[in-house]
Scaffold this motif. Structure first.
Motif, PDB file in Angstrom:
ATOM      1  N   ASP A  90     -55.316 -16.389 160.175  1.00  0.00           N
ATOM      2  CA  ASP A  90     -55.999 -15.834 161.338  1.00  0.00           C
ATOM      3  C   ASP A  90     -56.386 -16.918 162.342  1.00  0.00           C
ATOM      4  O   ASP A  90     -56.413 -16.672 163.553  1.00  0.00           O
ATOM      5  CB  ASP A  90     -57.245 -15.062 160.900  1.00  0.00           C
ATOM      6  N   ARG A  91     -56.677 -18.100 161.851  1.00  0.00           N
ATOM      7  CA  ARG A  91     -57.104 -19.180 162.749  1.00  0.00           C
ATOM      8  C   ARG A  91     -55.925 -19.880 163.415  1.00  0.00           C
ATOM      9  O   ARG A  91     -55.980 -20.205 164.616  1.00  0.00           O
ATOM     10  CB  ARG A  91     -57.943 -20.200 161.961  1.00  0.00           C
ATOM     11  N   LEU A  92     -54.856 -20.096 162.664  1.00  0.00           N
ATOM     12  CA  LEU A  92     -53.740 -20.911 163.155  1.00  0.00           C
ATOM     13  C   LEU A  92     -52.604 -20.092 163.765  1.00  0.00           C
ATOM     14  O   LEU A  92     -51.896 -20.567 164.628  1.00  0.00           O
ATOM     15  CB  LEU A  92     -53.170 -21.761 162.013  1.00  0.00           C
ATOM     16  N   ASN A  93     -52.373 -18.929 163.273  1.00  0.00           N
ATOM     17  CA  ASN A  93     -51.262 -17.989 163.469  1.00  0.00           C
ATOM     18  C   ASN A  93     -50.322 -18.107 162.271  1.00  0.00           C
ATOM     19  O   ASN A  93     -50.329 -19.122 161.546  1.00  0.00           O
ATOM     20  CB  ASN A  93     -50.547 -18.115 164.826  1.00  0.00           C
ATOM     21  N   GLU A 109     -57.765 -16.805 156.003  1.00  0.00           N
ATOM     22  CA  GLU A 109     -58.566 -17.419 157.065  1.00  0.00           C
ATOM     23  C   GLU A 109     -57.726 -18.382 157.897  1.00  0.00           C
ATOM     24  O   GLU A 109     -57.862 -18.430 159.135  1.00  0.00           O
ATOM     25  CB  GLU A 109     -59.764 -18.158 156.454  1.00  0.00           C
ATOM     26  N   GLU A 110     -56.867 -19.156 157.231  1.00  0.00           N
ATOM     27  CA  GLU A 110     -56.001 -20.093 157.967  1.00  0.00           C
ATOM     28  C   GLU A 110     -54.955 -19.349 158.791  1.00  0.00           C
ATOM     29  O   GLU A 110     -54.630 -19.760 159.916  1.00  0.00           O
ATOM     30  CB  GLU A 110     -55.348 -21.056 156.986  1.00  0.00           C
ATOM     31  N   GLN A 148     -47.719 -21.245 162.028  1.00  0.00           N
ATOM     32  CA  GLN A 148     -48.329 -22.530 161.684  1.00  0.00           C
ATOM     33  C   GLN A 148     -48.890 -22.518 160.262  1.00  0.00           C
ATOM     34  O   GLN A 148     -48.827 -23.531 159.555  1.00  0.00           O
ATOM     35  CB  GLN A 148     -49.424 -22.876 162.692  1.00  0.00           C
ATOM     36  N   ALA A 149     -49.422 -21.384 159.837  1.00  0.00           N
ATOM     37  CA  ALA A 149     -49.922 -21.293 158.462  1.00  0.00           C
ATOM     38  C   ALA A 149     -48.777 -21.400 157.461  1.00  0.00           C
ATOM     39  O   ALA A 149     -48.925 -22.023 156.402  1.00  0.00           O
ATOM     40  CB  ALA A 149     -50.675 -19.983 158.270  1.00  0.00           C
ATOM     41  N   ARG A 178     -55.397  -9.512 157.112  1.00  0.00           N
ATOM     42  CA  ARG A 178     -55.262 -10.491 158.182  1.00  0.00           C
ATOM     43  C   ARG A 178     -55.739  -9.860 159.487  1.00  0.00           C
ATOM     44  O   ARG A 178     -55.034  -9.071 160.112  1.00  0.00           O
ATOM     45  CB  ARG A 178     -53.813 -10.953 158.290  1.00  0.00           C
ATOM     46  N   ARG A 179     -56.932 -10.232 159.924  1.00  0.00           N
ATOM     47  CA  ARG A 179     -57.534  -9.621 161.115  1.00  0.00           C
ATOM     48  C   ARG A 179     -56.750  -9.902 162.386  1.00  0.00           C
ATOM     49  O   ARG A 179     -56.873  -9.167 163.369  1.00  0.00           O
ATOM     50  CB  ARG A 179     -58.956 -10.129 161.288  1.00  0.00           C
ATOM     51  N   SER A 180     -55.965 -10.974 162.418  1.00  0.00           N
ATOM     52  CA  SER A 180     -55.198 -11.316 163.616  1.00  0.00           C
ATOM     53  C   SER A 180     -53.944 -10.463 163.774  1.00  0.00           C
ATOM     54  O   SER A 180     -53.304 -10.506 164.828  1.00  0.00           O
ATOM     55  CB  SER A 180     -54.811 -12.799 163.577  1.00  0.00           C
TER      56      SER A 180
END
Length: 208
Positions: free
Chosen positions: A89-92, A86-87, A95-96, A194-196
């Motif tokens: 996908d949210r941060l890239n 989740e992090e 950054q994760a 990872r959806r991103s």
């Protein structure tokens, strides 16, 4: 089963703030299409040197496992940190990864005087830090960190493979192999993908 932000570690019973200690930091799992990114921080004991430390990617799995046991037993202290799917996908992923490194260093009971990080980017830390390109092959502390991170993430992949055998995580460790991409085409992503990441996004269940 969900990722934990911090993972346990063996710690030597010395005072926080010990002078002169160097911690090595490295990660595993930036490139895969699934699972958390894992970072390790290691402070080696100069009185208990460990022969054979090297970039984890250059070591055979059995050799990595054996060295990981030595590191856990003989290092002054070590710690692991994760950033969740989740992090990521949210941060890239960059950054994760830096967040996982920050968590690993923060989890060390001994405060290092200096932190050496593999690569060319640094996490935000409250101690002196230096990025070392190729450090996993040239700095013992970073090599040790790369081994612990790789072994931990590979074990995670084997565990998740038991829950989702259709994807073959135990074999490809989450990387975008032909077999993994074929499984995504057939089954769509699971909760650990990872959806991103583009190869996952194109095979989401609502887009097949």
């Amino acid at each position: 089963m969900r990722s934990k932000s911090f993972l346990g570690a063996r710690q030597a019973s010395l005072d926080w703030g010990t002078l002169g200690l160097i911690a090595g930091v490295d990660e595993a799992g930036r490139g895969p299409l699934a699972g958390p990114v894992v970072a390790a921080a290691v402070i080696l004991d100069p009185e208990r040197p460990i022969d054979g430390l090297a970039d984890s990617k250059k070591l055979a799995p059995k050799r990595r496992e054996a060295l990981a046991e030595r590191i856990r037993a003989d290092a002054l202290c070590w710690a692991l940190g994760e950033a969740s799917v989740e992090e990521i996908d949210r941060l890239n992923i960059l950054q994760a990864t830096l967040l996982a490194m920050q968590r690993a260093v923060a989890a060390l009971r001994l405060r290092p005087a200096r932190v050496l990080v593999d690569g060319n980017r640094l996490p935000v830390l409250d101690v002196l830090a230096e990025a070392v390109v190729g450090g996993d092959a040239s700095v013992a502390e970073i090599s040790a960190a790369s081994i612990l991170a790789k072994v931990h993430r590979d074990r995670w992949c084997v565990e998740i493979d038991r829950l989702h055998p259709q994807y073959g995580f135990a074999a490809h460790k989450g990387y975008g192999t032909a077999a993994h991409l074929a499984a995504l085409r057939t089954h769509g992503p699971c909760e650990w993908h990872r959806r991103s990441f583009a190869p996952v996004a194109q095979w989401r269940g609502d887009e097949r």
